[in-house]
Design an enzyme around this catalytic site. Structure first.
Site, PDB file in Angstrom:
ATOM      1  N   GLU A  12       0.839  -1.204   0.000  1.00 17.47           N
ATOM      2  CA  GLU A  12       0.000   0.000   0.000  1.00 17.47           C
ATOM      3  C   GLU A  12       0.875   1.255   0.000  1.00 17.47           C
ATOM      4  OE1 GLU A  12      -3.769  -1.919   2.455  1.00 17.47           O
ATOM      5  OE2 GLU A  12      -2.020  -1.255   3.565  1.00 17.47           O
ATOM      6  N   ASP A 198     -11.288  -7.072  -2.614  1.00 20.28           N
ATOM      7  CA  ASP A 198     -12.022  -8.348  -2.598  1.00 20.28           C
ATOM      8  C   ASP A 198     -13.451  -8.103  -2.136  1.00 20.28           C
ATOM      9  OD1 ASP A 198     -10.117  -8.225   0.047  1.00 20.28           O
ATOM     10  OD2 ASP A 198     -12.124  -8.932   0.545  1.00 20.28           O
TER      11      ASP A 198
HETATM   12  N1  SAH Z   1      -1.311 -12.902   5.113  1.00 12.84           N
HETATM   13  C1  SAH Z   1      -1.925 -11.742   4.460  1.00 12.84           C
HETATM   14  C2  SAH Z   1      -2.857 -11.051   5.429  1.00 12.84           C
HETATM   15  C3  SAH Z   1      -3.563  -9.896   4.801  1.00 12.84           C
HETATM   16  S1  SAH Z   1      -4.741  -9.302   5.923  1.00 12.84           S
HETATM   17  C4  SAH Z   1      -0.816 -10.829   4.006  1.00 12.84           C
HETATM   18  O1  SAH Z   1       0.116 -10.607   4.796  1.00 12.84           O
HETATM   19  O2  SAH Z   1      -0.876 -10.340   2.878  1.00 12.84           O
HETATM   20  C5  SAH Z   1      -5.649  -8.196   4.861  1.00 12.84           C
HETATM   21  C6  SAH Z   1      -5.192  -6.777   4.833  1.00 12.84           C
HETATM   22  O3  SAH Z   1      -5.947  -6.076   3.857  1.00 12.84           O
HETATM   23  C7  SAH Z   1      -5.442  -6.008   6.124  1.00 12.84           C
HETATM   24  O4  SAH Z   1      -4.478  -4.988   6.278  1.00 12.84           O
HETATM   25  C8  SAH Z   1      -6.854  -5.434   5.951  1.00 12.84           C
HETATM   26  O5  SAH Z   1      -6.963  -4.118   6.446  1.00 12.84           O
HETATM   27  C9  SAH Z   1      -7.103  -5.443   4.445  1.00 12.84           C
HETATM   28  N2  SAH Z   1      -8.251  -6.222   3.956  1.00 12.84           N
HETATM   29  C10 SAH Z   1      -8.532  -6.383   2.635  1.00 12.84           C
HETATM   30  N3  SAH Z   1      -9.609  -7.164   2.467  1.00 12.84           N
HETATM   31  C11 SAH Z   1     -10.059  -7.518   3.714  1.00 12.84           C
HETATM   32  C12 SAH Z   1     -11.111  -8.352   4.186  1.00 12.84           C
HETATM   33  N4  SAH Z   1     -11.922  -8.980   3.345  1.00 12.84           N
HETATM   34  N5  SAH Z   1     -11.263  -8.488   5.525  1.00 12.84           N
HETATM   35  C13 SAH Z   1     -10.426  -7.862   6.375  1.00 12.84           C
HETATM   36  N6  SAH Z   1      -9.388  -7.086   5.985  1.00 12.84           N
HETATM   37  C14 SAH Z   1      -9.184  -6.913   4.659  1.00 12.84           C
END
Ligand code: SAH
Length: 232
Positions: A12, A198
């Site tokens: 980001e 997503d």
């Molecule tokens: N293991 C993954 C975890 C990503 S968590 C990694 O390290 O890439 C997802 C991140 O994107 C968080 O920072 C959250 O703020 C955001 N995010 C995007 N889609 C999301 C969803 N469906 N639910 C919760 N957070 C989401």
């Protein structure tokens, strides 16, 4: 003006660095994170990656406030959509935020209400939101609405429906409400800008979509913050 920008993930922040040209002035390493201070015209911009989740976001926000005394804080990144009306790359600017996993309902209190606090949701700064909303993105909607945050990646249609109905929220993520909470305690104006990576499981593709589209969505969010920086 001194504006601090918090991203949860490196992807980001990289999108913002790609969208705007900044001159590095100073760096601070604290609590495992790097805070970089830049000049942008007459303004000072501080960029930091907080790490994922509410605790990382809260620690970073307080360190920013204590060490840089920013005039405002903007959280920029990606989120899951809670409605089929908003799809990949569309942008939600938070009107207000709620911690959806804060649960003292056993005491007859609504889900999301922080115990003993005088507000249910944390309201973003109206002036910042007006500037953020003034952007126009080719082929993408930019809307204002509630965002909910919790320490959970939402990848389940029923859970997404529940969050939408319970909180009347448009998007879910994992940091915004924590940043908002800390800003509220410190009386620092804030905004949260999230582009949708997503559908939070409404299409059965949450993680796949997040992995495939997070860079594209981060790019859209970066364009919105670039527009803000140019209008400061
Ligand atoms: N293991 C993954 C975890 C990503 S968590 C990694 O390290 O890439 C997802 C991140 O994107 C968080 O920072 C959250 O703020 C955001 N995010 C995007 N889609 C999301 C969803 N469906 N639910 C919760 N957070 C989401």
């Amino acid at each position: 003006m001194k504006l601090a920008i918090i991203c949860a993930m490196e992807e980001e922040l990289a999108a913002i660095e790609a969208a705007v040209s900044l001159n590095l002035v100073a760096k601070l390493d604290k609590a495992s994170n790097n805070y970089a201070e830049y000049k942008f015209g007459e303004h000072t911009i501080i960029l930091v990656v907080s790490g994922i989740g509410k605790v990382n976001a809260a620690v970073t926000t307080q360190i920013l406030i204590d060490n840089f005394a920013p005039d405002a804080i903007v959280n920029v990144g990606v989120a899951g959509s809670l409605t089929r009306d908003l799809v990949f790359g569309d942008v939600v600017i938070a009107t207000d935020l709620v911690e959806h996993d804060f649960d003292i309902t056993a005491f007859g209190v609504p889900l999301g209400q922080i115990a003993r606090m005088d507000t249910f949701s944390f309201a973003a700064d109206a002036k910042l939101n007006e500037l953020l909303h003034s952007v126009s993105l080719l082929n993408h909607q930019v809307v204002l609405g509630r965002i909910v945050s919790g320490d959970q990646f939402i990848d389940d249609e029923q859970k997404a429906l529940f969050l939408r109905n319970e909180f009347k929220a448009l998007a879910c993520e994992m940091e915004g409400a924590a940043i908002a909470h800390v800003c509220y305690l410190n009386k620092v104006p804030f905004a949260v800008v999230r582009s949708l990576s997503d559908m939070a499981g409404q299409d059965g593709q949450g993680i796949h979509s997040f992995n495939e589209l997070k860079e594209m969505a981060a790019g859209r969010a970066a364009l919105v913050v670039k527009n803000l920086m140019e209008k400061l």
